[in-house]
Design a protein around this motif. Sequence first.
Motif, PDB file in Angstrom:
ATOM      1  N   LEU A 158      40.014  43.390  56.286  1.00 61.80           N
ATOM      2  CA  LEU A 158      38.921  43.104  55.360  1.00 61.80           C
ATOM      3  C   LEU A 158      38.152  44.353  54.954  1.00 61.80           C
ATOM      4  O   LEU A 158      37.717  44.470  53.798  1.00 61.80           O
ATOM      5  CB  LEU A 158      37.959  42.097  56.003  1.00 61.80           C
ATOM      6  CG  LEU A 158      36.799  41.611  55.134  1.00 61.80           C
ATOM      7  CD1 LEU A 158      37.301  40.740  53.994  1.00 61.80           C
ATOM      8  CD2 LEU A 158      35.777  40.849  55.973  1.00 61.80           C
ATOM      9  N   VAL A 159      37.967  45.308  55.877  1.00 56.23           N
ATOM     10  CA  VAL A 159      37.049  46.415  55.594  1.00 56.23           C
ATOM     11  C   VAL A 159      37.711  47.789  55.477  1.00 56.23           C
ATOM     12  O   VAL A 159      37.069  48.725  54.983  1.00 56.23           O
ATOM     13  CB  VAL A 159      35.932  46.500  56.665  1.00 56.23           C
ATOM     14  CG1 VAL A 159      35.154  45.203  56.731  1.00 56.23           C
ATOM     15  CG2 VAL A 159      36.488  46.874  58.036  1.00 56.23           C
ATOM     16  N   ILE A 211      34.250  45.362  50.797  1.00 58.09           N
ATOM     17  CA  ILE A 211      34.881  44.053  50.961  1.00 58.09           C
ATOM     18  C   ILE A 211      35.176  43.412  49.605  1.00 58.09           C
ATOM     19  O   ILE A 211      36.231  42.803  49.412  1.00 58.09           O
ATOM     20  CB  ILE A 211      33.995  43.145  51.836  1.00 58.09           C
ATOM     21  CG1 ILE A 211      33.884  43.741  53.241  1.00 58.09           C
ATOM     22  CG2 ILE A 211      34.545  41.732  51.908  1.00 58.09           C
ATOM     23  CD1 ILE A 211      32.976  42.997  54.187  1.00 58.09           C
TER      24      ILE A 211
END
Length: 350
Positions: A182-183, A23
Amino acid sequence: MSLRSWTHSVYPKFVGSAIAKIIGNNVQKQPDVFARTVKMYMYEEMVDGRKLTEIVNTDHENVKYLPGIKLPENVVAIPDVKEACTGADMLVFVLPHQFVKKVCEQMKGNIKPGAVAISMIKGFDISGGGIQLISNIIAKELGTECAVLMGANLAKEVAEEEFCETTIGSKTDSTGQLFKDLVEAPYFRVAVVKDADTVEMCGALKNVVAIGAGIVDGIKQGDNTKAAVIRLGLMEMIKFGEEFFPGSKRNTFFESCGIADLVATCHGGRNRMLGAAVVESDKSIKVLEKEILKGQSFQGPLVAREVYAMLEEKGLCDKFPMFVAVHKICQREMDPKLFISCLRSHPAHL
């Protein structure tokens, strides 16, 4: 699109530090979507006379739990969970499931309206009577939407950027896509499904089966026997879903959160390690935790105990012989050498 700040709400050990690395790098690559600073709640510990938060913030490495892996400099360790979560639009939970309610209590009153959460926590809660998913507890306690992320993601391999897949379960498309952004990384492929309850259930139950795989290793059985444990364990996971999560989709068990995570954990996870240790030693689970995990918790025995309580209450123990045997072996109520007899008497089909 407005910038989104995020908090990594964890006891950041193996998994927490590994996902923080992803992240931290991703938010820097998407400055039009995410704020740059990643606030990571860290339970304070002393390591060689220094605070662990200080080490992470100056040396950018979790030297105790993920040594040798550098964290991005924009990941900031904070020992106060209220400070860590204040102002965050996105909350990521990675901590032992028995601490969730306590941490959420501390966070109340500091959650930004409209914030969304994702849980990577593998376990159930039955303290209030009946089964409770951890994501539902987070959502209820904090008044947030809470997705889940589960998959074949052994933390050390993720941190070392070896390719793997994972599954996000989200009841809304927008939240699932936001957390995917996000990941996801070139070495960390994400699939999003709406069957969030089944995704989370798989993440908890696979640790119980992995203990069974470790028991097989401990009693010196081979790959054929371990394959049987994985297949029969998957059968019990599917049956458990049918009994306790009506509407669960069988296709979800063939995502990374299901069969892939099960295989990976049965061959390389720490709950497999525990299963072998239970055979090779007569020490209690608590003693083995201190010796093997430096004080961290094996989640498998806790989940096995919760599952057993649920099965016993409904009179279903006979339908789940492997889950029951793993629990009794962990409690030292059953000789691990009798585990094979459980496999022999197990129904061959669903």
